[in-house]
Scaffold this active site. Sequence first.
Site, PDB file in Angstrom:
ATOM      1  N   GLY A  14       0.806  -1.230   0.000  1.00  0.00           N
ATOM      2  CA  GLY A  14       0.000   0.000   0.000  1.00  0.00           C
ATOM      3  C   GLY A  14       0.832   1.269   0.000  1.00  0.00           C
ATOM      4  O   GLY A  14       0.486   2.243  -0.683  1.00  0.00           O
ATOM      5  N   LYS A 277       2.824 -12.090   4.442  1.00  0.00           N
ATOM      6  CA  LYS A 277       4.140 -11.812   3.845  1.00  0.00           C
ATOM      7  C   LYS A 277       5.147 -12.878   4.269  1.00  0.00           C
ATOM      8  O   LYS A 277       5.898 -13.399   3.453  1.00  0.00           O
ATOM      9  CB  LYS A 277       4.646 -10.429   4.269  1.00  0.00           C
TER      10      LYS A 277
HETATM   11  P1  ADP Z   1       1.148  -3.805   2.720  1.00  0.00           P
HETATM   12  O1  ADP Z   1       0.216  -2.779   2.195  1.00  0.00           O
HETATM   13  O2  ADP Z   1       2.565  -3.561   2.307  1.00  0.00           O
HETATM   14  O3  ADP Z   1       0.696  -5.225   2.449  1.00  0.00           O
HETATM   15  P2  ADP Z   1       0.387  -4.156   5.513  1.00  0.00           P
HETATM   16  O4  ADP Z   1      -0.076  -2.981   6.305  1.00  0.00           O
HETATM   17  O5  ADP Z   1      -0.614  -5.158   5.079  1.00  0.00           O
HETATM   18  O6  ADP Z   1       1.224  -3.572   4.302  1.00  0.00           O
HETATM   19  O7  ADP Z   1       1.504  -4.930   6.363  1.00  0.00           O
HETATM   20  C1  ADP Z   1       2.669  -4.268   6.849  1.00  0.00           C
HETATM   21  C2  ADP Z   1       2.500  -3.898   8.324  1.00  0.00           C
HETATM   22  O8  ADP Z   1       2.514  -5.068   9.143  1.00  0.00           O
HETATM   23  C3  ADP Z   1       3.599  -3.060   8.910  1.00  0.00           C
HETATM   24  O9  ADP Z   1       3.459  -1.710   8.594  1.00  0.00           O
HETATM   25  C4  ADP Z   1       3.441  -3.330  10.426  1.00  0.00           C
HETATM   26  O10 ADP Z   1       2.670  -2.308  11.019  1.00  0.00           O
HETATM   27  C5  ADP Z   1       2.660  -4.621  10.486  1.00  0.00           C
HETATM   28  N1  ADP Z   1       3.261  -5.709  11.265  1.00  0.00           N
HETATM   29  C6  ADP Z   1       2.547  -6.640  11.939  1.00  0.00           C
HETATM   30  N2  ADP Z   1       3.327  -7.527  12.539  1.00  0.00           N
HETATM   31  C7  ADP Z   1       4.612  -7.167  12.259  1.00  0.00           C
HETATM   32  C8  ADP Z   1       5.893  -7.716  12.619  1.00  0.00           C
HETATM   33  N3  ADP Z   1       6.007  -8.809  13.375  1.00  0.00           N
HETATM   34  N4  ADP Z   1       7.009  -7.092  12.159  1.00  0.00           N
HETATM   35  C9  ADP Z   1       6.904  -5.996  11.381  1.00  0.00           C
HETATM   36  N5  ADP Z   1       5.709  -5.426  11.027  1.00  0.00           N
HETATM   37  C10 ADP Z   1       4.573  -5.999  11.449  1.00  0.00           C
HETATM   38 MG    MG Z   2      -1.205  -6.058   3.137  1.00  0.00          MG
END
Ligand code: ADP
Ligand code: MG
Length: 315
Positions: A14, A277
């Site tokens: 995002g 991820k």
């Molecule tokens: P994208 O749009 O890139 O898919 P998301 O918001 O779905 O992004 O996922 C990324 C987010 O996951 C990070 O910004 C963080 O806030 C969150 N997150 C949750 N658990 C973890 C973790 N263990 N380590 C790092 N980030 C994490």
């Molecule tokens: Mg996501």
Amino acid sequence: MMDKKRRIVIALGGNALGNTLPEQMTAVKITARAIVDLIQEDCEVIVAHGNGPQVGMVNNAMLALTHEDPEQPNTPLSVCVAMSQAYIGYDLQNALREELLNRNITNIPVATMITQVRVDADDPAFEKPSKPIGKFVSAEQAKFMKKSFNYDMIEDSGRGYRRVVASPKPAEIVEIDTIRTMVDAGNLVIACGGGGIPVIREGNHLKGASAVIDKDFASCLLAKELDADYLIILTAVEQVALNFGTPDEKWLSEVSIDEAKQYISEGHFAPGSMLPKVQAAVDFAESKPGRTALITLLEKSRDAIQGKTGTTFHL
Ligand code: ADP
Ligand code: MG
């Protein structure tokens, strides 16, 4: 003899695309720089991306149309995904072309492949829709949407009601042969946008499904199908953490598959954000020796490919 270029599938999150039309137009310029940096590191890049805010926006716009004009039937979600794919692909290919030309790279054509991704009609995800899309609505509107369109609506943490859709696993990338041909011919290809347009096979017909496929899983399948060396998932954090957001937070540089599986079972990664991820990273890295997955921040992708940062997953 010339070294074989490293083949990289990049999954943009995002933060690489922004939330609104003007935000996206600005964001893709920064994204294009990061991608062309990798091309200049002698990598062959394939771009996949998410579509959370965009598919929500398209869905809301098409829903508004049904209120404006009662003759307009509601737009299937698969069509909304297709619209978001084309719109994001347009902005990305426009920005990538410009960035390549700015660096005097004139031999890499850029193109977006509208991609259908087959999902299994029996996927258990269809029985429990979990992915919220579109705007928050009142209880009354939620009831109307349920009745008129048979949408699944949930109350979302006190902020109102939202539509939820199924998020099935990608089973097959329908246009994979075309994508491979384009990539092998040296094109910079954008594919599997928004996780791909979800379709279910009915004989020779592919029927659009009311679902959104997770882009992390779709990118993983794309990377495996293209026999990529790297899957790089670019997101809003530079590294993956244990005990994320707590005083015991520990940032990870290198993780073995066994360690990653252990951390997953201990619940370190939030479902719907970091968990898919890490699952995609593990799936790719364990699929064949020599395959590496990397999770990092967009702006750090060059440093990460040089081994300076990010979280790396390998066998
Ligand atoms: P994208 O749009 O890139 O898919 P998301 O918001 O779905 O992004 O996922 C990324 C987010 O996951 C990070 O910004 C963080 O806030 C969150 N997150 C949750 N658990 C973890 C973790 N263990 N380590 C790092 N980030 C994490
Ligand atoms: Mg996501």
